[in-house]
Design a protein around this motif. Structure first.
Motif, PDB file in Angstrom:
ATOM      1  N   CYS A 110       0.458  -1.469  -0.297  1.00  0.00           N
ATOM      2  CA  CYS A 110       0.717   0.771  -0.023  1.00  0.00           C
ATOM      3  C   CYS A 110       0.919   1.359   0.156  1.00  0.00           C
ATOM      4  O   CYS A 110       1.724   1.512   1.130  1.00  0.00           O
ATOM      5  CB  CYS A 110      -1.112  -0.011   1.010  1.00  0.00           C
ATOM      6  N   TRP A 130      -7.398   1.790  -4.183  1.00  0.00           N
ATOM      7  CA  TRP A 130      -8.762   1.598  -3.991  1.00  0.00           C
ATOM      8  C   TRP A 130      -9.107   2.556  -3.161  1.00  0.00           C
ATOM      9  O   TRP A 130      -8.490   3.526  -3.277  1.00  0.00           O
ATOM     10  CB  TRP A 130      -8.610  -0.037  -3.022  1.00  0.00           C
ATOM     11  N   GLY A 190     -13.016   0.467   2.527  1.00  0.00           N
ATOM     12  CA  GLY A 190     -12.846  -1.250   3.042  1.00  0.00           C
ATOM     13  C   GLY A 190     -14.472  -1.627   3.875  1.00  0.00           C
ATOM     14  O   GLY A 190     -14.994  -0.762   4.512  1.00  0.00           O
ATOM     15  N   ASN A 193      -2.303   0.254  -4.730  1.00  0.00           N
ATOM     16  CA  ASN A 193      -1.111  -0.886  -3.982  1.00  0.00           C
ATOM     17  C   ASN A 193      -0.367  -1.580  -5.345  1.00  0.00           C
ATOM     18  O   ASN A 193      -1.248  -1.273  -6.287  1.00  0.00           O
ATOM     19  CB  ASN A 193      -2.553  -2.290  -3.962  1.00  0.00           C
ATOM     20  N   THR A 229     -12.166  -4.098  -6.408  1.00  0.00           N
ATOM     21  CA  THR A 229     -10.679  -3.894  -5.615  1.00  0.00           C
ATOM     22  C   THR A 229     -10.982  -2.639  -3.938  1.00  0.00           C
ATOM     23  O   THR A 229     -11.485  -1.873  -4.457  1.00  0.00           O
ATOM     24  CB  THR A 229      -9.702  -2.789  -6.670  1.00  0.00           C
ATOM     25  N   GLU A 230     -10.526  -3.939  -3.529  1.00  0.00           N
ATOM     26  CA  GLU A 230     -11.129  -2.644  -1.662  1.00  0.00           C
ATOM     27  C   GLU A 230     -10.895  -4.287  -1.240  1.00  0.00           C
ATOM     28  O   GLU A 230     -10.122  -5.134  -0.883  1.00  0.00           O
ATOM     29  CB  GLU A 230     -12.638  -2.840  -1.618  1.00  0.00           C
ATOM     30  N   ARG A 231     -10.849  -3.460   0.277  1.00  0.00           N
ATOM     31  CA  ARG A 231      -9.800  -3.857   1.017  1.00  0.00           C
ATOM     32  C   ARG A 231     -10.959  -4.424   2.737  1.00  0.00           C
ATOM     33  O   ARG A 231     -11.543  -3.814   2.769  1.00  0.00           O
ATOM     34  CB  ARG A 231      -9.069  -2.948   2.475  1.00  0.00           C
ATOM     35  N   LEU A 242      -6.931 -10.712   6.299  1.00  0.00           N
ATOM     36  CA  LEU A 242      -6.912  -9.806   5.273  1.00  0.00           C
ATOM     37  C   LEU A 242      -7.161 -10.157   3.534  1.00  0.00           C
ATOM     38  O   LEU A 242      -6.097 -11.017   3.746  1.00  0.00           O
ATOM     39  CB  LEU A 242      -5.843  -9.269   5.728  1.00  0.00           C
ATOM     40  N   HIS A 281      -6.219  -8.112  -0.231  1.00  0.00           N
ATOM     41  CA  HIS A 281      -6.545  -6.962  -0.685  1.00  0.00           C
ATOM     42  C   HIS A 281      -5.457  -7.250  -1.964  1.00  0.00           C
ATOM     43  O   HIS A 281      -4.569  -8.140  -2.361  1.00  0.00           O
ATOM     44  CB  HIS A 281      -5.286  -6.321   0.173  1.00  0.00           C
ATOM     45  N   LYS A 282      -5.922  -6.776  -2.833  1.00  0.00           N
ATOM     46  CA  LYS A 282      -5.354  -7.013  -3.882  1.00  0.00           C
ATOM     47  C   LYS A 282      -4.310  -5.570  -5.036  1.00  0.00           C
ATOM     48  O   LYS A 282      -4.231  -4.406  -4.369  1.00  0.00           O
ATOM     49  CB  LYS A 282      -6.720  -6.545  -5.251  1.00  0.00           C
ATOM     50  N   GLN A 283      -3.781  -6.963  -5.598  1.00  0.00           N
ATOM     51  CA  GLN A 283      -2.436  -6.421  -6.149  1.00  0.00           C
ATOM     52  C   GLN A 283      -2.030  -6.373  -7.517  1.00  0.00           C
ATOM     53  O   GLN A 283      -3.145  -7.039  -8.131  1.00  0.00           O
ATOM     54  CB  GLN A 283      -1.045  -6.588  -5.391  1.00  0.00           C
ATOM     55  N   TRP A 331      -3.103 -11.449  -5.083  1.00  0.00           N
ATOM     56  CA  TRP A 331      -4.476 -10.982  -3.777  1.00  0.00           C
ATOM     57  C   TRP A 331      -2.998 -11.168  -2.678  1.00  0.00           C
ATOM     58  O   TRP A 331      -2.662 -12.208  -2.549  1.00  0.00           O
ATOM     59  CB  TRP A 331      -5.941 -11.757  -3.110  1.00  0.00           C
TER      60      TRP A 331
END
Ligand SMILES: Cc1cc2nc3c(=O)[nH]c(=O)nc-3n(C[C@H](O)[C@H](O)[C@H](O)COP(=O)(O)OP(=O)(O)OC[C@H]3O[C@@H](n4cnc5c(N)ncnc54)[C@H](O)[C@@H]3O)c2cc1C
Lengths: 541, 70
Positions: A77, A102, A105, A132, A232-234, A249, A251-253, A258
């Motif tokens: 991030c 993003w 959350g 990200n 694409t969200e946390r 957790l 999270h998309k990269q 992911w």
């Protein structure tokens, strides 16, 4: 020699080879060669600082004990302020193009969503609140920018497979012993910047402390590649069915990767948890029956620590070597980038602009303040995620019990307080606020908020020390001794007014080379400006 | 400023209501109720200084400062 070099690079797998070992003339010099700045460590902080110094014409050598970026994403991030710093240095656009943006959350407890937040970025900024991006890409883009700067004549020298073995401080320089695949050599630096990471060998070699708290918890990272249409969200879970009693957790990269992060607790069998079959089982429990590749797995524990002093004579610590935080809140690399941003212009001014060494002391004042703030925030998140006692767990659960039905507890849910740029309150470089009615967010010490200006964005124009006139004209260039200030006059458009004028009709701002505000007045006053510039350059400390 | 003089309209009524709220709860449930109650009342008070003062009185000592902020 070939075998020797490969022994150096096999210590860990690298994502990109960026600076293969090459013999430097310094290794054959009869007398140790002295460079204005030597940076130990080519992580994000060392590379950003090298780029900044090189662009300012300061000769800088980067010594890294590997020949490229290590495998594994680590940081993913990157915050707006980091992107703004990268815009000033050059590679900002590349990062944003490659990165995933993003804003949303979601926080779950068990299977239920208990609340969601939107980063709701304010309008009128060139850069988003966060992207990200895998850390290896971040570092690669910085190095590519260094290559471009070198081609344009910037005096930057990156030396891969150069491990610093020893340092010895003298009054006006630091002597180094550097090991290479072809044996060791001696080198000298007028200033040495240790960007050698959280386990800093330089810090240890100097016998300096690194105090703080160790958090008794383990987290498993599994970066996986999969085709999935998740937005694409946390996503953050407390006590999810796939990891009962713990957190998780997602999270998309970029590149369909992911980040999955599983809290494991303290008493675990590390090697059993890292076993590929076990990791795959965990992932499947989380994402269900879909195809995926494991890209990177790692178990991390964390501590929140800081050095007492970041400046020791001619040795300066920046990034993780100076302060380490938990990953929650993304304050590690983002905080370190602000160290580099803060230090580059100061070192350049001391080395080439006749500024006094007290300017370097202000790095300690400003960045220690920021380091403590990052540690405070990231420790509080860790305390929420890993309650240290039954009483702590009781209150954490009370918050989670009520959050769905009662808005007032939402601010207490702490799954990460995301990195924000430091405000250098009380900085020795700031002059007293002299703008009646000026907004709080732009008082001296603050980072400049971006705003639309001159058919682009304001920060694009603040690339060096600047006198900024808003709704009033300032000279196009102001020279005060060795300091040359750019003059910039812009109209008081609505967003600029809201962020910089408040209830004032016009304003003049003195902006530092790192886009922080040094002083502000209702109108241009040459004498007041001269005094503020003196202060900004460390002459009043 | 924390009010430390008697301030409840009817102290006996409040005390009885407090006991009633806990009646029939297990020890864990009682602790959980108290924790929720603290958060609810703290939000109502809102003022950090007042709350700090209350925490000190409740603990009977100085509460340890947040170790990382010192
Ligand atoms: C799981 C995880 C997730 C994270 N997520 C985030 C995030 O989302 N956002 C964020 O901002 N931060 C995040 N971080 C933190 C971030 O990765 C670090 O803060 C960042 O890498 C620090 O950069 P640095 O340049 O100070 O040090 P490093 O990246 O550690 O670089 C130090 C360099 O020094 C070199 N070196 C060491 N000793 C010597 C020597 N003797 N001679 C020569 N070279 C030497 C090393 O090889 C290395 O290249 C995360 C960290 C972890 C572990």
């Amino acid at each position: 020699m070939k075998d020797e070099a490969s022994a150096w690079t096999q210590r860990y797998e690298r994502a990109f080879q960026l600076y293969p070992y090459a013999r430097s003339a310094d290794q054959d010099a009869k007398v140790p060669v002295r460079h204005p700045v030597v940076i130990v460590g080519g992580g994000p902080v060392g590379m950003a600082l090298a780029l900044d110094l090189g662009q300012r014409g300061v000769g800088v050598v980067v010594l890294d004990d590997h020949d490229g970026v290590g495998q594994g994403s680590r940081a993913i991030c990157f915050a707006k302020r980091t992107l703004e710093i990268c815009d000033r240095l050059g590679p900002g656009q590349k990062m944003v193009d490659k990165g995933e943006q993003w804003n949303l959350g979601r926080v779950f407890r068990g299977e239920d969503q208990i609340y969601e937040f939107n980063l709701l970025p304010e309008d009128g900024h060139r850069r988003p609140a966060f992207i990200n991006l895998q850390q290896p890409y971040f570092e690669k883009f910085l190095v590519e920018e260094i290559r471009a700067a070198q081609a344009a004549g910037a005096p930057i020298d990156i030396r891969g497979c150069n491990r610093v073995l020893k340092t010895e401080a003298a009054a006006d320089h630091v002597a180094l012993e550097v090991d290479t695949p072809e044996g060791s050599y001696a080198l000298q630096a007028e200033w040495l910047v240790a960007c050698d990471g959280a386990n800093s060998p330089i810090r240890d070699g100097m016998g300096l402390g690194f105090d703080g708290r160790v958090f008794e918890d383990n987290f498993l990272i599994a970066d996986i590649r999969m085709q999935a249409s998740f937005p694409t969200e946390r996503r953050f879970w407390f006590d999810p069915p796939f990891n009962p009693g713990q957190t998780a957790l997602m999270h998309k990269q970029p590149d369909d990767v992911w980040r999955l992060d599983f809290q494991l607790g303290w008493d675990i069998d590390r090697s059993a948890e890292l076993n590929e079959t076990r990791v795959r089982e965990r992932v499947r429990e989380m994402i269900g029956e879909r195809d995926f590749d494991l890209v990177w797995t790692s178990i991390y524990t964390f501590r929140c620590c800081t050095m007492d002093q970041y400046v020791h004579g001619r040795v300066i610590f920046a990034g993780d070597s100076a302060h380490q935080v938990s990953p929650f809140g993304a304050r590690g690399a983002n905080g370190g980038m602000q160290d580099a941003d803060n230090l580059g212009w100061k070192l350049a001014a001391v080395l080439t602009g006749g500024a006094p060494e007290s300017l370097i002391a202000s790095y300690q004042a400003e960045r220690k303040h920021a380091g403590l703030e990052n540690i405070k925030n990231s420790s509080r998140t860790a305390d929420f995620l890993t309650p240290r006692s039954p009483a702590h767990a009781l209150f954490r659960d009370a918050v989670l019990d009520m959050v769905q039905d009662h808005a007032f507890v939402r601010p207490m849910v702490n799954s990460g307080r995301l990195s924000a740029p430091a405000q250098y309150e009380g900085s020795p470089l700031s002059s007293a606020d002299a703008l009646p009615g000026g907004p709080d967010r732009t008082k001296p010490g603050s980072p400049c908020p971006d705003a639309p200006a001159l058919s682009g964005y304001l920060l694009d124009h603040l690339t060096r020390a600047t006198v900024l006139g808003i709704g009033t004209a300032v000279p196009e260039e102001v020279t005060l001794g060795a300091v040359r200030l750019k003059g910039l006059s812009i109209p008081a458009d609505p967003m600029v007014s809201e962020r910089y004028l408040g209830s004032a009709a016009a304003a003049v701002y003195l902006i530092r080379p790192d886009q922080h505000i040094a002083a502000r007045w209702p109108q241009f006053d040459a004498a007041a400006l001269a005094a503020a510039v003196d202060r900004m350059m460390g002459r009043a400390c | 400023m924390l009010i430390t003089e008697p301030n409840l309209g009817n102290a006996d009524d409040f005390y009885a209501a407090l006991l009633r709220a806990h009646d029939g709860l297990s020890e864990d449930e009682t602790h959980a109720l108290n924790a929720r109650l603290v958060l609810i009342l703290a939000n109502h008070i809102g003022d950090l200084e007042t709350l700090d003062q209350a925490l000190r009185i409740a603990r009977g000592t100085q509460v340890e400062a947040d170790a990382t902020t010192s």
